[in-house]
Write an enzyme that holds these catalytic residues in place. Structure first.
Site, short mmCIF file in Angstrom:
data_model
loop_
_atom_site.label_atom_id
_atom_site.label_comp_id
_atom_site.label_asym_id
_atom_site.label_seq_id
_atom_site.Cartn_x
_atom_site.Cartn_y
_atom_site.Cartn_z
N HIS A 2 8.32 10.78 -28.10
CA HIS A 2 7.27 11.54 -27.42
C HIS A 2 7.48 13.04 -27.62
O HIS A 2 6.56 13.76 -28.01
CB HIS A 2 7.29 11.18 -25.93
CG HIS A 2 6.34 11.99 -25.11
ND1 HIS A 2 4.98 11.85 -25.21
CD2 HIS A 2 6.55 12.98 -24.20
CE1 HIS A 2 4.38 12.70 -24.39
NE2 HIS A 2 5.32 13.40 -23.76
N HIS A 35 0.05 18.02 -26.10
CA HIS A 35 -0.07 16.58 -25.87
C HIS A 35 -1.32 15.94 -26.48
O HIS A 35 -1.31 14.75 -26.78
CB HIS A 35 -0.02 16.26 -24.37
CG HIS A 35 1.38 16.33 -23.80
ND1 HIS A 35 2.13 17.49 -23.81
CD2 HIS A 35 2.16 15.38 -23.21
CE1 HIS A 35 3.31 17.25 -23.24
NE2 HIS A 35 3.35 15.99 -22.88
N HIS A 94 -0.17 13.03 -28.48
CA HIS A 94 -0.51 11.64 -28.10
C HIS A 94 -1.22 10.92 -29.24
O HIS A 94 -1.02 9.73 -29.45
CB HIS A 94 -1.41 11.62 -26.86
CG HIS A 94 -0.64 11.76 -25.58
ND1 HIS A 94 -1.22 12.20 -24.42
CD2 HIS A 94 0.65 11.50 -25.28
CE1 HIS A 94 -0.30 12.21 -23.45
NE2 HIS A 94 0.83 11.79 -23.95
N ARG A 110 0.82 -1.24 0.00
CA ARG A 110 0.00 0.00 0.00
C ARG A 110 0.84 1.28 0.00
O ARG A 110 0.36 2.35 0.36
CB ARG A 110 -0.98 0.03 1.17
CG ARG A 110 -1.95 -1.13 1.15
CD ARG A 110 -3.21 -0.80 1.90
NE ARG A 110 -4.14 -1.89 1.76
CZ ARG A 110 -4.26 -2.88 2.65
NH1 ARG A 110 -3.51 -2.90 3.73
NH2 ARG A 110 -5.13 -3.83 2.45
N LYS A 139 7.66 23.29 -12.97
CA LYS A 139 6.87 22.09 -12.66
C LYS A 139 6.44 22.11 -11.19
O LYS A 139 5.28 21.79 -10.86
CB LYS A 139 7.69 20.83 -12.97
CG LYS A 139 6.96 19.56 -12.62
CD LYS A 139 6.52 18.79 -13.82
CE LYS A 139 5.57 17.66 -13.49
NZ LYS A 139 5.69 16.53 -14.35
N ASN A 161 -0.10 19.69 -20.32
CA ASN A 161 -0.43 18.86 -21.48
C ASN A 161 -0.43 19.67 -22.78
O ASN A 161 -0.95 19.20 -23.80
CB ASN A 161 -1.78 18.18 -21.29
CG ASN A 161 -1.76 17.24 -20.11
OD1 ASN A 161 -0.74 16.58 -19.87
ND2 ASN A 161 -2.83 17.19 -19.34
N GLU A 185 -4.12 17.14 -11.07
CA GLU A 185 -4.59 17.57 -12.39
C GLU A 185 -6.10 17.84 -12.43
O GLU A 185 -6.80 17.42 -13.35
CB GLU A 185 -4.21 16.52 -13.44
CG GLU A 185 -4.10 17.11 -14.83
CD GLU A 185 -3.51 16.14 -15.84
OE1 GLU A 185 -2.36 15.70 -15.66
OE2 GLU A 185 -4.22 15.84 -16.81
N GLU A 225 9.81 18.69 -24.52
CA GLU A 225 9.13 19.07 -23.26
C GLU A 225 9.70 20.39 -22.73
O GLU A 225 8.97 21.20 -22.15
CB GLU A 225 9.28 17.98 -22.19
CG GLU A 225 8.51 16.70 -22.47
CD GLU A 225 7.00 16.80 -22.19
OE1 GLU A 225 6.53 17.82 -21.67
OE2 GLU A 225 6.29 15.83 -22.52
N ARG A 241 -2.83 21.92 -13.50
CA ARG A 241 -1.83 20.97 -14.03
C ARG A 241 -2.09 20.57 -15.48
O ARG A 241 -1.20 20.11 -16.19
CB ARG A 241 -1.75 19.74 -13.12
CG ARG A 241 -0.59 18.82 -13.48
CD ARG A 241 -0.26 17.84 -12.40
NE ARG A 241 0.83 16.97 -12.80
CZ ARG A 241 1.46 16.12 -12.00
NH1 ARG A 241 1.11 16.05 -10.74
NH2 ARG A 241 2.43 15.36 -12.45
N LYS A 266 3.42 11.44 -11.14
CA LYS A 266 2.56 10.66 -12.05
C LYS A 266 3.25 9.32 -12.26
O LYS A 266 4.38 9.27 -12.74
CB LYS A 266 2.40 11.37 -13.39
CG LYS A 266 1.27 12.38 -13.40
CD LYS A 266 0.97 12.83 -14.82
CE LYS A 266 -0.16 13.82 -14.84
NZ LYS A 266 -0.43 14.35 -16.19
N1 GLY Z 1 4.06 15.42 -17.58
C1 GLY Z 1 2.88 16.12 -17.26
C2 GLY Z 1 2.56 16.11 -15.82
O1 GLY Z 1 3.39 15.70 -15.01
O2 GLY Z 1 1.50 16.51 -15.45
#
Ligand code: GLY
Length: 355
Positions: free
Chosen positions: A268, A251, A255, A117, A230, A248, A240, A181, A244, A139
């Protein structure tokens, strides 16, 4: 050594991010000092293992080597790492150390979030993309046959150790992918609501050559700037729910391209840059930015010589975008530029999208 701090007040989570350019051999003692006498295992990318096994100095029996490539971020490897941790009798007091790029970090992070956990994990990013983006913010995920990152969690690491010297041996393609990025952060800076003015777009314009030459001090500064942005975003919106989403930028379209191209041929970061170019065009056509700002951004992108990506049929792109986990049933959300270094989220019905 520079130390930055993530501090997610709403969730009472904070952890340090160390950035340095000392010899890679120093990492072992830095991490040992951080974890003390606790037990650990190391999940490491095969490429990084081959290049740095002796410099890192971890005992071989504690090392789990992960083959490189996005397809390795799968449920089989997830189970294998869990079993490896169990075999080593890791308890909740112990740590999983992830040494590699985004694939290793995401997978080891996801294992850590579910092992008993939740166990500590330490990120040691070795690619530009992981140093500037994926190692910070918690993430974690694995891929499914239905798509990328569809199974995962928000689970923050207990520390991030960035050593810029890893970037010296990063292959050109992966380095470029990270630059995708990095450029993104330049275009979203003012929307990150960071209380420091970092002016990343200027930094990038002034340091193109130094970045291409992998000047270690310039790369360390570049990473610091991206990480500060960040941190500002993650501190305000860990999961998010709102802010946040701006990370993206590029993206949604990017994507979709990765999916159509089966995650092969283009990286990417290259797909994200194609997504940013699409967003600039779409924002201009819908009156959100003027021609001058569009040209300014395109000019900066052109300096980094990203490859031209193929154009695909509108229906194919839209179908791929609709399957993104962030899309609704009858609309698609795009992050679009609105002003200098500013972006916002906009929802569009499918028939409103011009490609
Ligand atoms: N790479 C995008 C984020 O961490 O939200």
């Amino acid at each position: 050594m520079c130390k930055l701090e993530v501090n997610i007040k709403s969730a009472q989570k904070n952890y340090p991010i160390f950035i340095n350019n000392r010899d890679i051999t120093s990492l072992h003692s830095d991490i040992a000092e951080f974890i003390g006498d606790k037990n650990y295992i190391v999940v490491i990318s095969e490429k990084v293992y081959k290049l740095y096994v002796s410099a890192l100095g971890f005992p071989k029996d504690k090392i789990f080597i992960l083959k490189d490539g996005e397809k390795e971020k799968n449920i089989k490897n997830y189970t294998k790492i869990l079993d490896f941790a169990l075999k080593h009798h890791l308890t909740r007091e112990d740590s999983i150390i992830a040494v590699g790029g985004g694939v290793v970090g995401d997978l080891a992070g996801f294992v850590s979030s579910t092992y008993m956990r939740g166990i500590n994990y330490i990120q040691v990013p070795t690619t530009l993309l992981a140093c500037t983006d994926s190692s910070v913010g918690g993430k974690t995920a694995i891929n499914s046959v239905y798509g990328k990152n569809l199974v995962g969690s928000f689970y923050q690491p207990s520390a991030v150790f960035i050593n810029v010297n890893f970037l010296k041996t990063l292959d050109e393609r992966q380095f470029k992918s990270g630059l995708g990025e990095v450029v993104k952060y330049g275009f979203i800076e003012k929307s990150c609501l960071c209380n420091e003015e970092l002016n990343l777009m200027n930094f990038l314009n002034e340091n193109v050559e130094n970045i291409f030459n992998r000047d270690i001090l310039v790369l360390a500064d570049l990473i610091k700037i991206c990480i500060k942005l960040k941190i500002a975003v993650v501190n305000q919106d860990e999961k998010e729910k709102g802010l946040r989403k701006i990370l993206n930028y590029g993206h949604t379209y990017g994507h979709a391209l990765e999916k159509i191209l089966n995650f092969r041929k283009f990286t990417h970061g290259e797909c994200v840059v194609a997504g940013i170019l699409f967003a600039l065009d779409f924002a201009f056509k819908t009156g959100k930015i003027d021609k001058e700002y569009k040209f300014l951004c395109e000019d900066l992108i052109s300096k980094f010589k990203f490859p031209d990506l193929p154009k695909f049929d509108k229906i194919r792109i839209i179908n791929a975008m609709k399957s993104d986990k962030k899309a609704g049933s009858d609309y698609i959300t795009f992050i679009l530029p609105t002003d200098y270094a500013k972006v916002e989220a906009f929802k569009f019905q499918i028939d409103e999208i011009s490609l």
